[in-house]
Design a protein around this motif. Structure first.
Motif, mmCIF file in Angstrom:
data_model
loop_
_atom_site.group_PDB
_atom_site.id
_atom_site.type_symbol
_atom_site.label_atom_id
_atom_site.label_comp_id
_atom_site.label_asym_id
_atom_site.label_seq_id
_atom_site.Cartn_x
_atom_site.Cartn_y
_atom_site.Cartn_z
ATOM 1 N N UNK A 72 0.798 -1.219 0.000
ATOM 2 C CA UNK A 72 0.000 0.000 0.000
ATOM 3 C C UNK A 72 0.831 1.269 0.000
ATOM 4 N N UNK A 73 0.203 2.367 0.416
ATOM 5 C CA UNK A 73 0.833 3.681 0.355
ATOM 6 C C UNK A 73 1.828 3.912 1.484
ATOM 7 N N UNK A 74 2.905 4.636 1.154
ATOM 8 C CA UNK A 74 3.776 5.146 2.205
ATOM 9 C C UNK A 74 3.059 6.319 2.886
ATOM 10 N N UNK A 75 3.571 6.749 4.018
ATOM 11 C CA UNK A 75 2.967 7.889 4.705
ATOM 12 C C UNK A 75 3.008 9.129 3.810
ATOM 13 N N UNK A 76 4.136 9.339 3.130
ATOM 14 C CA UNK A 76 4.277 10.517 2.266
ATOM 15 C C UNK A 76 3.289 10.476 1.105
#
Length: 464
Positions: A359-363
């Motif tokens: 999934x997505x990184x925090x950024x």
């Protein structure tokens, strides 16, 4: 007279052979064409044999640090030829397994170099002989190869690709690894643990650039602590064989170009899809920088021509190829499979320590406009990790603050490549933080950190 099938698959890697098995299960008459060895790059020269090498270096590391476990191991050493031989035997065993699966599932294996000559037609060159095949549908699963430096092609002597790095005849004394993606970091980890002096050159600002920034920062410190020299934001302007091995011209952040000599260099700067000279241009199959363009089912713009795996673009992962193969075959057979969702494909790096994510990184989540809840739990807070002597690392989870959707999960530490699947299943099932919080995790296990990370995102962490 051409041999006729319902489906012909060009390439027998983890995309091709899995697609062939599923097609047979669905009642299709299937042939698979392979120019080298069944199982493709992953099984013979990639995923599997590299993990055999990494397992050896892991055990060697533990033997050298036996005292920390109350054990004694004197005069620890290794036989490089036997290390390589074990890796090749592992690959050979699995290659034989794929052969058995083809036979069991009544898949016809056609050895040779295949070319799509027209819609539904494929020609296979076998030395002086040519075999003609026909099928309503053809799946292109030809994979990819290592990308060479434009100014220095791999020679197998001092300049290596991953294939050369897996079968060394001599141990590098001073090794330059060019590129810090998963392949580069894994080989750096292996050779460093086996005693080589390792330097990684990465032109981007951080190593493992596709991973979460906190994971990259942790790996930077961990690898540096292990003795690996990391040069980020650094370019390579030249690489050439020399009397002592190979000489590199390294352009540092300050713009200064420095020449340094290494015994060997591994080029790990990405891949090139194997889409040339297989007949796609004549058919008008659309590509993007060499990669075949497909929809969510693997269909190309040409009816009856499908594509899966590395030839279709990132992420270049075996499990992505296998899943694409199953989706394509089920669609060909008249089913209604789900379309490929690349956001749910996990990525794993089998270095020491390991890295895994989905999934997505925090950024990326912030860039997408989400309001976030982020949880992080350290290995040092987990009883099993401490007992294993593997207390370095963390688990990080990223949630949509409004809906509780698990946007991404990122891990670094021992065995995280096994742990990540829990979060992959959670994303596939569209689980929210509520279900994860209410899930019972066995104690003592490393997986408890996954629970604690979720709890931590909502201010409920128990052990940290």
């Amino acid at each position: 007279m051409a041999d006729t099938y319902d489906l012909v698959i060009l390439g027998s890697g983890p995309g091709g052979y899995v697609a062939a098995i599923r097609a047979s299960q669905l009642g299709l008459k299937v042939a698979i064409v392979e120019r080298e060895r069944l199982g493709g790059i992953c099984l013979n020269w990639g995923c599997i044999p590299t993990k055999a090498l990494l397992r050896t270096s892991e055990i060697y590391h533990y033997m050298q640090n036996a005292e920390s476990y109350g054990l004694k191991a004197d005069n620890v050493g290794f036989d490089l030829a036997k290390v390589v031989d074990r890796s090749r035997k592992v690959a050979g065993q699995l290659n034989a397994g794929v052969k058995g699966l083809m036979k069991k599932n009544k898949v016809t294996v056609v050895e040779g170099v295949g070319t799509v000559t027209a819609k539904g037609k494929l020609s296979v060159k076998q030395g002086d002989k040519t075999v003609e095949l026909e099928a309503k549908n053809i799946i292109v699963a030809t994979g990819a190869r290592a990308r060479d430096l434009p100014f220095a092609k791999a020679d197998g002597k001092t300049i290596w690709t991953y294939r050369h790095a897996m079968v060394p005849t001599e141990m590098p004394t001073k090794l330059l690894v060019i590129g810090s993606g998963a392949i580069g970091v894994e080989f750096a980890s292996f050779y460093n643990d086996m005693g080589a002096d390792v330097t990684i050159v990465e032109m981007l600002p951080r190593i493992l650039p596709v991973e979460d920034e906190e994971v990259s920062a942790f790996m930077d410190k961990a690898l540096t602590k292990q003795g690996i020299k990391l040069l980020t934001g650094t370019g390579l302007e030249g690489l050439a064989p020399s009397a002592n091995g190979v000489t590199a011209k390294i352009k540092h952040k300050d713009g200064k170009v420095v020449e340094e000599t290494f015994s060997h260099a591994i080029v790990a700067i990405g891949i090139v899809p194997n889409t040339e000279n297989i007949g796609l241009e004549a058919l008008g199959v659309e590509t993007d920088r060499g990669h075949i363009k497909t929809d969510g089912y693997g269909r190309t713009n040409v009816e009856g021509i499908w594509a899966i795996g590395d030839v279709t673009g990132a992420p270049w992962l075996a499990h992505k190829a296998s899943h694409e193969g199953i989706i394509a075959v089920e669609k060909i057979a008249g089913g209604s499979p789900h379309q490929m969702d690349k956001a749910n494909i996990p990525g794993c790096t089998y270095s020491r320590p390991q890295v895994a994510s989905v999934g997505m990184t925090e950024a990326k989540a912030k860039e997408a406009g989400y309001e976030l809840k982020v949880g992080k739990f350290p290995f040092i807070g987990n009883g099993k990790a401490i007992a294993l002597g593997e207390a370095e690392g963390f688990v990080k989870t990223v949630f949509d603050a409004k809906t509780g959707e698990l946007l991404g999960a990122h891990m670094v530490g021992a065995e995280v490549t096994e742990l990540i699947q829990g979060y992959v299943v959670a994303r596939q099932l569209e689980t929210t933080e509520a279900e994860l919080m209410e899930t019972v995790f066995a104690h003592p296990t490393l997986s408890e950190m996954m629970h604690e990370s979720v709890l931590g995102a909502y201010g409920r962490s128990i052990h940290y």
